[in-house]
Design an enzyme around this catalytic site. Sequence first.
Site, PDB file in Angstrom:
ATOM      1  CD  GLU A  68      -3.052   0.426   2.335  1.00 16.93           C
ATOM      2  OE1 GLU A  68      -3.495  -0.734   2.443  1.00 16.93           O
ATOM      3  OE2 GLU A  68      -3.279   1.323   3.154  1.00 16.93           O
ATOM      4  CG  ASP A  69       1.473   2.897   3.164  1.00 10.96           C
ATOM      5  OD1 ASP A  69       0.558   3.371   2.473  1.00 10.96           O
ATOM      6  OD2 ASP A  69       1.333   2.596   4.356  1.00 10.96           O
TER       7      ASP A  69
END
Length: 188
Positions: A68-69
């Site tokens: 996600e990051d």
Amino acid sequence: MVFDEDDLGTLLHALHFAAEKHQNQRRKGANAPPYINHLIHVATILWQSGGVRDIPTLIAAVLHDILEDTPTTSAELEKHFGAEVMGLVQEVTDDKSLPKEVRKQLQIDHAPHLSPKAKLIKLADKIDNVTDVIHNPPADWPHARLVAYVNWAEAVVAGLGRVNPGLEARYKATLKEARRVLQWGKVE
Ligand code: ZN
């Protein structure tokens, strides 16, 4: 308890891998702790409160925000940590191409359908995030936003159902503390 050397080696590899990938990221809390702190906390919550000893679950906990990051790919995760860990991380990853409010609703909608191991990670993640909201909230979040965050986390956790007694007890205590600190809702 005797540990398998390979398991320990893989867990250390995951910690190093995550530390490198997230090295330029900080948490939103007022004192902006390094992102890796959150990843270590989530794995530690699983170990200490959940009694979780399943190595793929602990490794996926360390890596749970990596897709996600960071620019890390699923193929990279599979190559280093195997298909099970990759699958668990994918299960707890939001689709960042969607607007934030949609993603938040999808977390609520998807919670009941996660695999048992992904549910453990999701619950430990929410425990740590709510703990941060209580003890080290982002400096620019007004009270209403903190309350809204905890309410949303509560909706996701409700969707998880029965997960693990130790984690459920810790979540309950964390939520009670959040209500006390934020002075909102009924305090049991
Ligand atoms: Zn997280």
